[in-house]
Design an enzyme around this catalytic site. Structure first.
Site, mmCIF file in Angstrom:
data_model
loop_
_atom_site.group_PDB
_atom_site.id
_atom_site.type_symbol
_atom_site.label_atom_id
_atom_site.label_comp_id
_atom_site.label_asym_id
_atom_site.label_seq_id
_atom_site.Cartn_x
_atom_site.Cartn_y
_atom_site.Cartn_z
ATOM 1 N N ASP A 232 0.886 -1.149 0.000
ATOM 2 C CA ASP A 232 0.000 0.000 0.000
ATOM 3 C C ASP A 232 0.933 1.210 0.000
ATOM 4 O O ASP A 232 2.117 1.112 0.359
ATOM 5 C CB ASP A 232 -0.933 0.003 1.206
ATOM 6 C CG ASP A 232 -2.100 0.976 0.997
ATOM 7 O OD1 ASP A 232 -2.004 1.831 0.087
ATOM 8 O OD2 ASP A 232 -3.091 0.899 1.737
HETATM 9 C C1 BGC Z 1 -4.848 3.540 0.136
HETATM 10 C C2 BGC Z 1 -4.962 2.624 -1.060
HETATM 11 C C3 BGC Z 1 -4.716 3.399 -2.321
HETATM 12 C C4 BGC Z 1 -3.354 4.065 -2.239
HETATM 13 C C5 BGC Z 1 -3.021 4.890 -3.458
HETATM 14 C C6 BGC Z 1 -3.552 4.316 0.137
HETATM 15 O O1 BGC Z 1 -3.541 5.250 1.137
HETATM 16 O O2 BGC Z 1 -4.951 2.804 1.321
HETATM 17 O O3 BGC Z 1 -6.226 2.016 -1.077
HETATM 18 O O4 BGC Z 1 -4.810 2.559 -3.427
HETATM 19 O O5 BGC Z 1 -3.347 4.929 -1.108
HETATM 20 O O6 BGC Z 1 -3.833 6.014 -3.531
#
Ligand code: BGC
Length: 775
Positions: A232
């Protein structure tokens, strides 16, 4: 067209080039290696639309992204219980990704709704892993049918926003396997996603991204995942440890810092080139898959996708209450009250936030109908505004019906923080109470991403739960309210009566950096059913403008021969009460007839739950193991068939470290909702290969009794060998006590309780004697 020979590229890359590929070039791109013609590819959020950021990059949805189509959120879509619809959504998103030149869409989010308070529940499917897994697999298959990857997230046990980057989820293995990993397992096995996104949190003390058990053992070795694991955004902690654990790509960029760590680790012999090559190969495979199938100059029809978004909202809305009030009649004067009628809340905040190319409100969509509108409340405030209330009351009084558009404002739920209560804003609840006083014909339309309390539920005539319905929500709502479309969604989560009733209540969002999943497998309806608690609206519940009748339950056992041929064996005749015998290696086909007994076209979601009647471990009273959505004209009937296999009956056995089906009696429950069982069938399960029964130190006489050919023999053996008390009857309290004490005695204790000395050989002889008398 680009072609890539990965083996060749790998052999030509320097250590530094390999390491550099393992982290992003910037926020959204992988790195290129120009010298070798390896291009960079772009990824974007997800999940219910495209959030492609061309200029200001961020992972919380603050910066501008390209204009796109905002489809309903997962919380909404899951109520459709419609695999085909999810596949359609996926392929539409795949087309949009092609047009935007995206190699992977960052979604779907399939974390289980452990608590209704999780701020991000709107992005997730369900409290039930079977439903979440099935729908997500269809979505992934849809996107990937367009040669664009998905990133199934957030793996795993990311069930809250509070301290989401550092919380340690303490979860026992059975709970992980049955509840929190199961949907991921389904998606991996049924849809082979290109990528999996690893969560920020720790699980039982180890960051998900560094969790060798999670990534290497479970995901890759057990489930056979062959794709790439990406962090993530910003979840990287120890780069080298993560690589060893099976984490391939770090996103976003580490500005070269972790690339150097990788190079140093290889040079110092702390990381093998083989491990690095594996990660690089998986990254190159992603690039290759996308580049080799890329459609040049792809485009899509935004209006067409807007209509698809409308259909999805229509298929997903849940009619919670209807006392002869809906559908509305076109000629009647109706008061639309509430700001959301004009400015609907149709999506959630954070990384999934879409820059919708257009939005239609219910007011926009109601042109031509005799509608009057009053704003009623200010969605940015909690306090009642007297002038707005007076205007709304006047408007409601003068109409035949009042429809109040209520729900959770943006501030109430979002990525980044959790809710602290389940209430609607005070001003909305108070407004509804006032409206009811002047207008008995009141209907509530709800816009929210997760359950709310409804103190007025008994006093209104209708409730339509629209959730976060996407940019076409207004058209969908009008079509549903006026009966152009018959509501057919059913809840994918329980609406509790009180927050305190939720099983995670004592342990959400945790203390001292830990959150303990103490409720174990008893999540959602599994808990409310076990405790026999009343709920506001149960899992699987939803009404229609027509009625359905279920009949004629039939069960057929399918046996697979050693040569792979499947033959139908035992079957039940359809009286709805009879039983079949099956082996744990067989499949079971369950068929039921569903009839539309009303006078309009409608769709019904038929649910199949299994109840294990004789479990030796604690199990929920019922678990969803099948669902089908069937469309029926008035008076039409159709057969709906479910196929169950070994896994449908299994629990995760921590002693065997595997899924396990016990012999004994199971019930098949065909249901309109988790609380509305229409038909029941009985299955007697037998083991194909009988389990060897092992007697050890802690085997009690009570364990042995039901396994003896003739239980009285055990007492005779005992009396013979030890002169032990042998109360076989338990009519008096003394006899009962004696019996229970004998039953709880492990074999080795016989040594202490025998009036004469017992040598180890005597005990061994006794064991053998007992073994020879087992069934
Ligand atoms: C989120 C993800 C997301 C990523 C990119 C993270 O903070 O938890 O779900 O895909 O950011 O935006």
């Amino acid at each position: 067209m680009v072609t890539m020979d990965i083996k060749k590229l790998l052999s030509e890359m320097t250590l530094e080039e390999k390491a550099s590929l393992c982290s992003g070039a910037d926020f959204w791109h992988t790195k290129a290696v120009e010298r070798l013609g390896i291009p960079q590819v772009m990824v974007s959020d997800g999940p219910h639309g495209i959030r492609k950021q061309e200029t200001r990059a961020d992972y919380i949805g603050l910066g501008e992204s390209v204009k796109a189509v905002c489809f309903p959120a997962a919380a909404t879509l899951s109520c459709s219980y419609d695999r085909e619809l999810l596949h359609k959504l996926g392929s539409a998103l795949g087309e949009e990704c092609q047009a935007e030149e995206l190699a992977t869409l960052l979604g779907p989010g399939i974390n289980i709704k452990r608590s209704p308070l999780c701020g991000r529940n709107f992005e997730y499917f369900s409290e039930d892993p079977y439903l979440a897994g099935e729908l997500a697999a269809s979505y992934v298959n849809g996107v990937q049918s367009k040669n664009v990857g998905t990133s199934v997230k957030h793996f795993a046990a990311n069930n809250q926003e509070t301290r989401r980057l550092s919380i340690n989820a303490v979860v026992d293995e059975r709970t992980l396997r049955e509840i929190y990993l199961a949907a991921f397992e389904t998606v991996v096995k049924k849809a082979r996603p290109w990528t999996i996104m690893c969560s920020y949190n720790l699980i039982n003390g180890t960051y998900s991204c560094e969790n060798d058990w999670l990534l290497n053992k479970v995901l890759r070795n057990e489930w056979g995942f062959e794709g790439l694991v990406v962090t993530d955004w910003g979840a990287m902690n120890d780069r080298v440890k993560a690589l060893k654990a099976g984490l391939d790509l770090e996103m976003p960029s580490s500005h070269g810092v972790t690339d150097k760590e990788i190079v140093d680790a290889v040079n110092e012999g702390k990381l093998s080139m083989e491990t690095l090559d594996q990660a690089v190969t998986r990254i190159l495979e992603l690039v290759k898959r996308y580049m080799e199938n890329k459609v040049d100059n792809a485009s899509y029809d935004k209006e067409e996708h807007h209509q698809l978004a409308r259909r999805m909202a229509e298929e997903s809305a849940v009619l919670l209450k209807n006392e002869d009030i809906l559908p509305l009649k076109e000629e009647e004067t109706v008061a639309f009250i509430g700001e959301f009628a004009e400015r609907p809340r149709y999506q959630g905040g954070g990384s999934s936030h879409i820059n919708s190319f257009k939005v239609t409100s219910a007011l926009d969509a109601s042109k031509g109908l005799p509608i009057r509108y009053a704003r009623g409340y200010d969605s940015l405030k909690d306090e009642l505004d007297d002038a707005l209330v007076q205007e709304a009351l006047q408007c409601a009084k003068e109409a035949k019906v009042a429809v109040v558009f209520a729900g959770l404002p943006d501030l109430y739920e979002s990525e980044g923080y959790d809710r602290t209560h389940l209430n609607l804003p005070d001003n909305q609840n108070k407004l509804i109470e006032e409206i009811i006083k002047v207008q008995p014909n009141t209907v509530i339309v709800l816009h929210n991403g997760s359950p709310v309390l409804m103190p007025w539920a008994n006093k209104v005539k209708g409730i339509l739960e629209v959730y976060l319905g996407g940019q076409a929500v207004g058209e969908a709502t009008i079509n549903l309210l006026y009966g152009k479309v018959n509501p057919s969604g059913k809840l994918a989560e329980t609406f509790p009566l009180r927050l305190q009733d939720n099983p995670s209540y004592y342990n959400f969002p945790g203390t001292n950096r830990n959150v303990t999943y103490q409720e174990g497998i008893f999540v959602g309806y599994r808990h409310y059913d076990a405790k026999e608690m009343d709920v506001l609206y149960p899992f699987g519940y939803g009404l229609s403008y027509t009625t359905f009748e279920y009949s004629n339950l039939r069960m057929q056992v399918l046996h697979t021969e050693a040569n792979g041929e499947t033959i139908a064996q035992g079957s039940s005749n359809g009286s709805g009460t009879d039983m079949v015998h099956m082996k744990d290696t067989d499949q079971l086909q369950v068929t039921v007839t569903v009839k539309n007994t009303g006078n309009r076209f409608g769709k019904e979601i038929v649910q199949l739950y299994i109840h294990d009647k004789e479990a030796s471990v604690i199990r929920p009273p019922k678990e969803l193991k099948g669902f089908e959505k069937v469309a029926l004209e008035p008076s039409e009937e159709k057969d709906v068939t479910f196929t169950l296999d070994n896994r449908s009956f299994a629990f995760y056995c921590t002693e065997r470290n595997d899924w396990y089906v016990e012999s004994g009696e199971y019930q098949i429950l065909i249901a309109k909702s988790s609380r509305n069982i229409e038909l029941k069938g009985t299955v007697i399960m037998e083991k194909e290969v009988p389990e060897p029964f092992i007697i050890d130190d802690r085997t009690t006489l009570g364990d042995l009794l039901p396994r003896m050919k003739d239980p009285s023999i055990l007492f005779k053996i005992l009396a013979g060998a030890f002169g032990a008390a042998s109360a076989q009857e338990s009519n008096t309290s003394e006899e009962k006590m004696m019996m229970e004490m004998v039953k709880s005695m492990p074999l080795h204790c016989l040594r202490s309780f025998s009036p004469t000395p017992v040598n180890p050989e005597d005990l061994e002889n006794l064991k053998q004697m007992i073994l020879s008398q087992l069934k």
